[in-house]
Design an enzyme around this catalytic site. Structure first.
Site, short mmCIF file in Angstrom:
data_model
loop_
_atom_site.label_atom_id
_atom_site.label_comp_id
_atom_site.label_asym_id
_atom_site.label_seq_id
_atom_site.Cartn_x
_atom_site.Cartn_y
_atom_site.Cartn_z
N ALA A 118 -1.64 5.79 2.26
CA ALA A 118 -2.81 4.67 1.54
C ALA A 118 -3.32 4.25 3.32
O ALA A 118 -2.09 4.24 4.36
CB ALA A 118 -2.75 3.90 1.03
N ARG A 122 -5.03 5.49 -8.07
CA ARG A 122 -4.93 6.82 -8.50
C ARG A 122 -4.44 7.36 -9.72
O ARG A 122 -4.75 8.63 -10.32
CB ARG A 122 -3.08 7.12 -8.12
CG ARG A 122 -2.37 7.62 -5.96
CD ARG A 122 -1.10 8.04 -6.47
NE ARG A 122 -0.58 6.75 -6.76
CZ ARG A 122 0.42 5.93 -6.59
NH1 ARG A 122 1.25 7.42 -7.17
NH2 ARG A 122 1.72 5.25 -7.51
N LEU A 137 1.26 -1.36 0.17
CA LEU A 137 0.21 -0.09 0.33
C LEU A 137 0.95 1.41 -0.24
O LEU A 137 1.77 1.65 0.90
CB LEU A 137 -0.89 0.07 0.94
CG LEU A 137 -2.47 -1.02 1.30
CD1 LEU A 137 -2.96 -0.26 2.79
CD2 LEU A 137 -3.12 -0.33 -0.03
N ASP A 138 0.40 2.50 -0.79
CA ASP A 138 1.31 3.76 -0.22
C ASP A 138 1.29 4.20 0.76
O ASP A 138 0.55 3.52 1.66
CB ASP A 138 0.72 3.98 -1.62
CG ASP A 138 0.57 4.77 -2.86
OD1 ASP A 138 1.77 3.71 -3.43
OD2 ASP A 138 0.27 5.10 -3.80
N PRO A 139 3.00 4.70 1.03
CA PRO A 139 2.67 5.37 2.38
C PRO A 139 1.05 6.45 3.28
O PRO A 139 0.73 6.28 4.10
CB PRO A 139 3.64 6.34 2.72
CG PRO A 139 4.56 5.38 1.57
CD PRO A 139 3.77 4.54 0.45
#
Length: 315
Positions: free
Chosen positions: A50, A180, A46-48
């Site tokens: 998120a 995104r 997961l992106d930071p």
């Protein structure tokens, strides 16, 4: 003589509720340390930015992490309209601002464009690799490299609310879908631009949302165990989901002790009702103990593909 593993031989899946601002690998290492696990792995970063569901596999469960990586995902996303950034999220630099001017019908028509099977070009700010290097490293150097469009599927795309310039959506999608990118493309279709300001993963495969735990909750249990001079596993292990939940969607084939012995030694066995060209979940005896996954071979026999090592639990 085999070297004794560092850490505890503990098997299962922690359904972590990742907080914002931390990398998935940082969260993984924290969980591994809390459980004192000999082995751990996550099931897709997961992106930071998120938050939300990040299944952490411990021990033998790591053998089946790919099944969760390949599973459908669900997200709740809030986009800020009228502003486009170079990363398509709030961590990036603003590259364009435009007025917001679209109708409810235009929004629904734009959303419909993304439903079903489509092709998506991954963002330059992604972990996909080009010539051995993640795309985001090229992007940070101001370089753009060719990316091929990839097939994705959006099973559901639900409008939740529009408050001022903030649009919230619920998205159920296939693996490899970049939220995104959907947000950025949607903003362009609406003629105003958009970027992600909140992203929460609410589902992976069929895991229940209410079974998630935070790092803070895990650390509090560890501290409580230490304070009460109890083995940490007494408080932590009840939170583990069985490792076969990672492959719960596969057809179950139940075998006897004798057949399991052959399978555990790498030998194929004859079983009834074995599907063709499909992985199956193998269980043992009346207790239906999970022993791994297998598949029909060219001779029509059940061949082991990935089996668990059954061991006595360590303290």
């Amino acid at each position: 003589m085999a070297r004794k593993p560092r850490g505890r031989l503990v098997d299962g899946i922690v359904l972590l509720d990742k907080d914002t601002g931390m990398s998935s690998n940082f969260a993984l290492q924290r969980v591994k340390r809390i459980y004192n696990a000999a082995k751990a792995g996550h099931t897709g970063a997961l992106d930071p930015l998120a938050t939300g569901m990040l299944p952490i596999c411990l021990g033998e469960a790591t053998k089946f992490s790919q099944h969760l990586l390949d599973a459908d995902k669900r997200y709740l996303v809030t986009a800020k309209l009228g502003v486009r950034t170079d990363t398509s999220d709030s961590d990036g630099e603003v590259v364009q601002t435009r007025p917001i001017n679209f109708t409810e019908q235009q929004l629904e028509e734009a959303l419909e464009h993304f439903r079903g099977e489509t092709m998506q070009v991954p963002s330059m700010y992604s972990a996909l690799k080009y010539q051995g290097q993640p795309l985001y490293k090229y992007a940070r150097e101001g370089k753009e490299v060719p990316r091929e469009a990839r097939p994705i599927k959006v099973f559901e795309l639900n409008f939740i609310k529009l408050e001022g310039d903030e649009l919230t959506l619920d998205i159920h999608c296939s693996k490899g879908t970049y939220i995104r990118t959907i947000t950025d493309d949607l903003g362009e279709m609406l003629g105003c631009g958009a970027h992600v300001i909140m992203l929460r993963r609410t589902g992976v495969a069929g895991y229940p949302y209410d079974k998630m735990v935070t790092l803070e909750q895990l650390e509090a249990l560890l501290a409580k165990a230490q304070e009460e001079e109890r083995p940490p596993k007494e408080l932590l292990d009840p939170l583990l989901l069985p490792m076969d939940t990672a492959v719960s969607g596969l057809k179950e084939i139940n075998v006897s002790d004798e057949l399991a012995h052959y399978l555990m030694n790498g030998n194929p066995v004859q079983v009834a009702n074995l599907p063709i060209d499909e992985l199956v979940r193998i269980t043992l005896g009346e207790a239906k103990q999970f022993v791994g996954i297998g598949q029909m071979n060219d001779d029509g026999l059940l061949a082991p593909k990935r089996l668990v090592v059954l061991h006595d639990e360590q303290a």
